[in-house]
Scaffold this motif. Structure first.
Motif, PDB file in Angstrom:
ATOM      1  N   ASP A  31     -30.792  60.324  28.357  1.00 46.29           N
ATOM      2  CA  ASP A  31     -30.278  61.639  28.744  1.00 46.29           C
ATOM      3  C   ASP A  31     -28.966  61.411  29.489  1.00 46.29           C
ATOM      4  OD1 ASP A  31     -29.695  64.160  29.696  1.00 46.29           O
ATOM      5  OD2 ASP A  31     -31.637  64.477  30.657  1.00 46.29           O
ATOM      6  N   THR A  83     -26.735  63.918  30.277  1.00 46.05           N
ATOM      7  CA  THR A  83     -26.221  65.122  30.944  1.00 46.05           C
ATOM      8  C   THR A  83     -26.092  65.002  32.462  1.00 46.05           C
ATOM      9  OG1 THR A  83     -28.459  66.087  30.928  1.00 46.05           O
ATOM     10  CG2 THR A  83     -26.969  66.694  29.124  1.00 46.05           C
ATOM     11  N   ARG A  87     -30.430  62.018  24.517  1.00 48.69           N
ATOM     12  CA  ARG A  87     -30.875  63.364  24.852  1.00 48.69           C
ATOM     13  C   ARG A  87     -29.712  64.117  25.477  1.00 48.69           C
ATOM     14  NH1 ARG A  87     -34.559  64.107  28.659  1.00 48.69           N
ATOM     15  NH2 ARG A  87     -35.056  66.143  27.749  1.00 48.69           N
ATOM     16  N   PRO A 101     -29.989  67.893  26.837  1.00 49.01           N
ATOM     17  CA  PRO A 101     -30.465  69.260  27.067  1.00 49.01           C
ATOM     18  C   PRO A 101     -29.299  70.157  27.448  1.00 49.01           C
ATOM     19  CG  PRO A 101     -31.119  67.796  28.861  1.00 49.01           C
ATOM     20  CD  PRO A 101     -30.563  66.923  27.793  1.00 49.01           C
ATOM     21  N   ALA A 102     -29.430  71.435  27.174  1.00 55.16           N
ATOM     22  CA  ALA A 102     -28.347  72.385  27.404  1.00 55.16           C
ATOM     23  C   ALA A 102     -27.844  72.308  28.846  1.00 55.16           C
ATOM     24  CB  ALA A 102     -28.813  73.799  27.079  1.00 55.16           C
ATOM     25  N   GLU A 119     -32.311  67.603  18.193  1.00 56.33           N
ATOM     26  CA  GLU A 119     -32.513  68.055  19.570  1.00 56.33           C
ATOM     27  C   GLU A 119     -31.195  68.037  20.341  1.00 56.33           C
ATOM     28  OE1 GLU A 119     -34.982  66.678  23.604  1.00 56.33           O
ATOM     29  OE2 GLU A 119     -35.100  65.488  21.760  1.00 56.33           O
ATOM     30  N   VAL A 120     -30.371  67.015  20.084  1.00 55.07           N
ATOM     31  CA  VAL A 120     -29.076  66.917  20.748  1.00 55.07           C
ATOM     32  C   VAL A 120     -28.151  68.031  20.276  1.00 55.07           C
ATOM     33  CG1 VAL A 120     -27.003  65.501  20.996  1.00 55.07           C
ATOM     34  CG2 VAL A 120     -29.273  64.440  21.153  1.00 55.07           C
ATOM     35  N   ARG A 144     -28.950  70.915  19.065  1.00 59.50           N
ATOM     36  CA  ARG A 144     -29.419  72.192  19.632  1.00 59.50           C
ATOM     37  C   ARG A 144     -29.045  72.315  21.106  1.00 59.50           C
ATOM     38  NH1 ARG A 144     -33.661  70.739  16.132  1.00 59.50           N
ATOM     39  NH2 ARG A 144     -34.908  69.803  17.810  1.00 59.50           N
ATOM     40  N   GLY A 145     -29.094  71.199  21.836  1.00 55.55           N
ATOM     41  CA  GLY A 145     -28.711  71.228  23.241  1.00 55.55           C
ATOM     42  C   GLY A 145     -27.230  71.523  23.416  1.00 55.55           C
ATOM     43  N   SER A 205     -25.424  75.039  25.100  1.00 50.07           N
ATOM     44  CA  SER A 205     -24.735  74.815  26.375  1.00 50.07           C
ATOM     45  C   SER A 205     -23.672  75.887  26.625  1.00 50.07           C
ATOM     46  CB  SER A 205     -24.076  73.432  26.375  1.00 50.07           C
ATOM     47  OG  SER A 205     -25.050  72.404  26.342  1.00 50.07           O
ATOM     48  N   ASP A 212     -29.724  74.573  12.956  1.00 53.62           N
ATOM     49  CA  ASP A 212     -29.319  74.110  14.285  1.00 53.62           C
ATOM     50  C   ASP A 212     -27.846  74.412  14.551  1.00 53.62           C
ATOM     51  OD1 ASP A 212     -31.859  73.032  14.730  1.00 53.62           O
ATOM     52  OD2 ASP A 212     -31.316  71.104  13.839  1.00 53.62           O
TER      53      ASP A 212
END
Length: 318
Positions: free
Chosen positions: A121, A123, A144, A146-147, A166-167, A169-170, A174, A199
């Motif tokens: 991750d 972020t 990873r 996440p938004a 998943e990335v 989509r994050g 954002s 996505d």
């Protein structure tokens, strides 16, 4: 041709390899270069661990003047994830007060295949540096994102042989009001690249990133489907450059671009590494170049046929 090479610059600054311990080399001013930090256990005779290199770097330069950091090898890439790198960057936020650009994973092919680079991750770096303007990552394994919400980020780049859905989509979820340049190497499913057109839909619909001027959806095995979606995507109207290179683009995707919305407002259209036949390539040039669009259709992609089935490959996978 390898499309994965060491960065030569970051944030408009030339990359400079921070020397090993005991090296007699004059260091530039802290803000004059993008500092490339790499601890290679196989090439560095000092066998310096990355943590020791990091501490020595912060003690050798003026941390408050550092503007850009490029993180290269931090150990055996297939046996260590980047969480330690992220933690060190976060812990140094009160010292690296001028930091505006970070790239994590600057390894070229002879050091590690792109799919071997273990990420995490990333972020927390954005959260720790609210004034950061450029952020890039190479390697999709374990990555990873996440938004996040970030007011100043202008450039975001992910280079991967397989970028997790998943990335994607994050990223799309954002809040990045200053984002002007977005590049994602989507890759192939075999190496974790499972992002779908669904996505990407919120991004292509426009309004997600109002300042966006460059969009790169690169290195994809579904490049034809992406091209067809882009052909009717509202976001294209706000762009000045579009990059669909390094993937498996064929005449089908190229024809979709030709039959979609006008692209004559673009300054640059990158379709390098493609499987487009010359007649269709010439149609693209004739449609766009008279309007001043710079079109790159160079580099034929690698392909082979097995029992009548044609196999085409992205520029970067493993």
């Amino acid at each position: 041709m390898s499309h994965v090479e060491h960065l030569q610059e970051l944030h408009g600054l030339p990359a400079f390899d921070f020397p090993g311990p005991g090296a007699r080399r004059e260091l530039p001013e802290a803000g004059a270069v993008a500092w490339r930090l790499a601890a290679d256990p196989y090439r560095d005779s000092s066998h310096e661990e990355f943590g020791d290199l990091w501490d020595r770097f912060l003690d050798s330069v003026d941390p408050a003047g550092v503007r850009a950091i490029v993180v290269g090898q931090w150990g055996e890439p297939y046996d260590n994830d980047s969480s330690g790198i992220v933690r060190r960057l976060v812990d140094a936020r009160d010292r690296l007060t001028a930091l505006r650009a970070v790239f994590i994973g600057d390894l070229e092919q002879e050091e590690a295949e792109i799919s071997w680079i273990e990420q995490s991750d990333v972020t927390p770096v954005l959260e720790a540096y609210p004034l950061l303007e450029e952020f890039g990552v190479r390697g999709g394994t374990g990555l990873r994102f996440p938004a996040v919400r970030h007011q100043h980020l202008r450039t975001l780049c992910f280079e991967a042989g397989g970028l997790p859905g998943e990335v994607v989509r994050g990223v799309v979820a954002s809040e990045l009001p200053a984002l002007k340049y977005l590049e994602m190497w989507l890759g192939v499913e075999e190496y974790g690249g499972d992002a779908t057109l669904a996505d990407l839909a919120p991004l292509l619909a426009a309004g997600r990133f109002p300042a966006l001027r460059h969009l790169g959806l690169r290195n994809s095995e579904i490049q034809d489907e992406i091209a067809a979606a882009v052909a009717g995507a509202p976001v294209v109207a706000q762009l000045t450059s579009l990059d669909l290179s390094l993937g498996v683009l064929t005449d089908e995707g190229a024809a979709a671009l030709l039959g979609g919305q006008p692209l004559t407002h673009l300054a640059w259209l990158d379709l390098r590494h493609n499987f487009v036949t010359e007649p269709v390539a010439q149609r693209i040039r004739e449609a766009l170049e008279p309007s001043g669009v710079e079109v790159d259709l160079s580099e034929r992609g690698e392909m082979w046929e097995d029992d009548g089935v044609v196999h085409r490959f992205t520029a970067v996978a493993e």
